[in-house]
Enzyme design. Sequence first.
Site, PDB file in Angstrom:
ATOM      1  N   CYS A   1     -10.170 -12.782  21.023  1.00  0.00           N
ATOM      2  CA  CYS A   1      -9.593 -11.681  19.943  1.00  0.00           C
ATOM      3  C   CYS A   1      -8.270 -10.871  20.526  1.00  0.00           C
ATOM      4  O   CYS A   1      -7.789 -10.150  19.905  1.00  0.00           O
ATOM      5  CB  CYS A   1     -10.426 -10.772  19.178  1.00  0.00           C
ATOM      6  SG  CYS A   1     -11.455  -9.659  20.431  1.00  0.00           S
TER       7      CYS A   1
ATOM      8  N   TYR B   1     -21.808 -15.608  24.557  1.00  0.00           N
ATOM      9  CA  TYR B   1     -21.582 -14.466  23.474  1.00  0.00           C
ATOM     10  C   TYR B   1     -21.836 -14.784  22.213  1.00  0.00           C
ATOM     11  O   TYR B   1     -21.008 -14.683  21.511  1.00  0.00           O
ATOM     12  CB  TYR B   1     -20.141 -13.978  23.865  1.00  0.00           C
ATOM     13  CG  TYR B   1     -19.672 -13.609  25.209  1.00  0.00           C
ATOM     14  CD1 TYR B   1     -19.987 -12.372  25.814  1.00  0.00           C
ATOM     15  CD2 TYR B   1     -19.170 -14.561  25.938  1.00  0.00           C
ATOM     16  CE1 TYR B   1     -19.338 -12.296  27.163  1.00  0.00           C
ATOM     17  CE2 TYR B   1     -18.792 -14.309  27.251  1.00  0.00           C
ATOM     18  CZ  TYR B   1     -18.908 -13.178  27.923  1.00  0.00           C
ATOM     19  OH  TYR B   1     -18.529 -13.084  29.115  1.00  0.00           O
TER      20      TYR B   1
ATOM     21  N   CYS C   1       0.843  -1.254  -0.125  1.00  0.00           N
ATOM     22  CA  CYS C   1       0.087  -0.045   0.081  1.00  0.00           C
ATOM     23  C   CYS C   1       0.911   1.339   0.168  1.00  0.00           C
ATOM     24  O   CYS C   1       1.894   1.312   0.878  1.00  0.00           O
ATOM     25  CB  CYS C   1      -0.798   0.096   1.075  1.00  0.00           C
ATOM     26  SG  CYS C   1      -2.111   1.341   1.341  1.00  0.00           S
TER      27      CYS C   1
ATOM     28  N   ASP D   1     -16.795 -16.603  23.726  1.00  0.00           N
ATOM     29  CA  ASP D   1     -16.374 -16.017  22.742  1.00  0.00           C
ATOM     30  C   ASP D   1     -16.520 -14.338  22.940  1.00  0.00           C
ATOM     31  O   ASP D   1     -17.210 -13.780  22.367  1.00  0.00           O
ATOM     32  CB  ASP D   1     -17.025 -16.145  21.226  1.00  0.00           C
ATOM     33  CG  ASP D   1     -16.205 -15.311  20.280  1.00  0.00           C
ATOM     34  OD1 ASP D   1     -15.143 -14.806  20.368  1.00  0.00           O
ATOM     35  OD2 ASP D   1     -16.664 -15.753  18.758  1.00  0.00           O
TER      36      ASP D   1
ATOM     37  N   CYS E   1      -3.344  -0.593   9.187  1.00  0.00           N
ATOM     38  CA  CYS E   1      -2.249  -1.753   9.147  1.00  0.00           C
ATOM     39  C   CYS E   1      -1.103  -1.452   9.785  1.00  0.00           C
ATOM     40  O   CYS E   1      -0.303  -0.169   9.646  1.00  0.00           O
ATOM     41  CB  CYS E   1      -2.177  -2.327   7.717  1.00  0.00           C
ATOM     42  SG  CYS E   1      -3.538  -2.711   6.851  1.00  0.00           S
TER      43      CYS E   1
ATOM     44  N   GLN F   1     -17.277 -11.977  12.089  1.00  0.00           N
ATOM     45  CA  GLN F   1     -15.880 -11.982  12.068  1.00  0.00           C
ATOM     46  C   GLN F   1     -15.491 -11.611  10.207  1.00  0.00           C
ATOM     47  O   GLN F   1     -15.907 -11.723   9.330  1.00  0.00           O
ATOM     48  CB  GLN F   1     -15.058 -13.344  11.948  1.00  0.00           C
ATOM     49  CG  GLN F   1     -15.277 -13.938  13.415  1.00  0.00           C
ATOM     50  CD  GLN F   1     -14.551 -13.235  14.553  1.00  0.00           C
ATOM     51  OE1 GLN F   1     -13.671 -12.160  13.913  1.00  0.00           O
ATOM     52  NE2 GLN F   1     -14.583 -13.698  15.586  1.00  0.00           N
TER      53      GLN F   1
ATOM     54  N   CYS G   1      -8.171   0.098  -0.679  1.00  0.00           N
ATOM     55  CA  CYS G   1      -7.615  -0.583   0.550  1.00  0.00           C
ATOM     56  C   CYS G   1      -7.091  -1.768   0.139  1.00  0.00           C
ATOM     57  O   CYS G   1      -7.764  -2.789  -0.143  1.00  0.00           O
ATOM     58  CB  CYS G   1      -8.507  -0.419   1.515  1.00  0.00           C
ATOM     59  SG  CYS G   1      -7.743  -1.178   3.129  1.00  0.00           S
TER      60      CYS G   1
END
Length: 456
Positions: free
Chosen positions: A410, A317, A76, A383, A85, A288, A164
């Site tokens: 996560c 969750y 990029c 989760d 990122c 996700q 992107c």
Amino acid sequence: MTNIVWRQGEIIELEISDLSDTGDGVGRFEQRVVFVPDTVPGDRTLVRLVHVKPKYAHATLKQILQPSPERIRASCIVADKCGGCEWQHINYDYQLVAKQNQVIQALERIGGFVKPLVDPVLVANSSLGYRNKATYPLGISATGQVQAGYYQKGSHQLINLNQCPVQDPRLNPLLAEVKLDIQKQGWSIYDETRHQGKIRHLSLRIGRRTGEMLLTLVVKDGNLPRIETQAQEWLQRYPQLLGVAINLNSDRTNAIFGNETRCIAGNPYLRETFAELEFQVRPDTFFQVYTETAESLLQVIQSELNLQGHEVLVDAYCGIGTLTLPLAKQARQVIGLEMQSAAVEQAIFNAQQNGINNVTFEVGAVEKSLPNLGIIPDIVLLDPPRKGCDTNVIKSLLDLQPARIVYVSCKVATLARDLKLLCEHGLYNLTRVQPADFFPQTAHVETAAFLVRSPS
């Protein structure tokens, strides 16, 4: 002993040896730790100290004296500025090694586990073009043009993007063109410092398997002149665009979405195929961002659990049932717990659409719902959001003592913290840890940890 003074503004030579869980390179200078963005282990650098504490400092990269063999050219052109990122300058194979190490270190340092067995990271199909959802803040350039993009690292200066490399490439035309339509309509752009203006964010979503798209404008208030006409124009221009929505967020907040979403034209949801099931996904639904890798992690969970059809499973969750419904096909009974009523409505709809009848969903906070189930499940799937589990959830699990627990996370720091609480008294053993790369080109890693109740 060096003559360099440990103070702000000082320039030091630094060898980068590690990566932090926030994505910064890490080096050591006279027994002190220095965090440097945009660096790679193996880089020999000159850095400027900017935030200095007695035992550590943050620094900015001034010069690369010798690049690491793991350093690559970013795909990029604004990767060095955009905050979307952190790791486009790092070879992808090394990103996977770094993420595995990140999980190991968190389990050791925070969780207190001794040499935990952590599997190699589950590899993504592609390290680019994977995101099925992207939400961009809007701004105004110095010349008065509407911009959309991500904020520059460590600031609220918007980096304008027309494409992107990590989002699904089918969304790029909308990113480039919709902001021109906003400009043409004369709709004002939200200014967070003055809390004035209308449009805050542009959100784009796509079903990776179906190609169906949604476009959502997050606005301070719902009064956008000619929005219905413009929405119809978008539907005609983009054949795969199924719906245009407005989300209302009138609060002074960093949260992107507000509580109310209104469909302006077309359908209020898109369809996505996941684990051979069809799901209804709305603009503000949690799903996700990497569909294919999420499916791969589900397959690991299914293989590890090896359900025989007699088990009772609780999915805490549960969201819209993304993991609940595939597992329900293999279990006797599944209960999904979720505090957001809109998500539960979608979960019920998704179950009905797929003909799955052995699952029920309950609305409520997990910490309140779990201890009042009236049953002892064989398996509990966790989760939670990034903050991890409420302490009352951990207490309920230790009281219920299900035979197995699967913890999907996560954020490895909160995962390690919660696993320590579950395992510290010997009631549960950590048998397997499987990281998965849901977020290539970033420092984030998804992890599934498997716990088994001790025989004693």
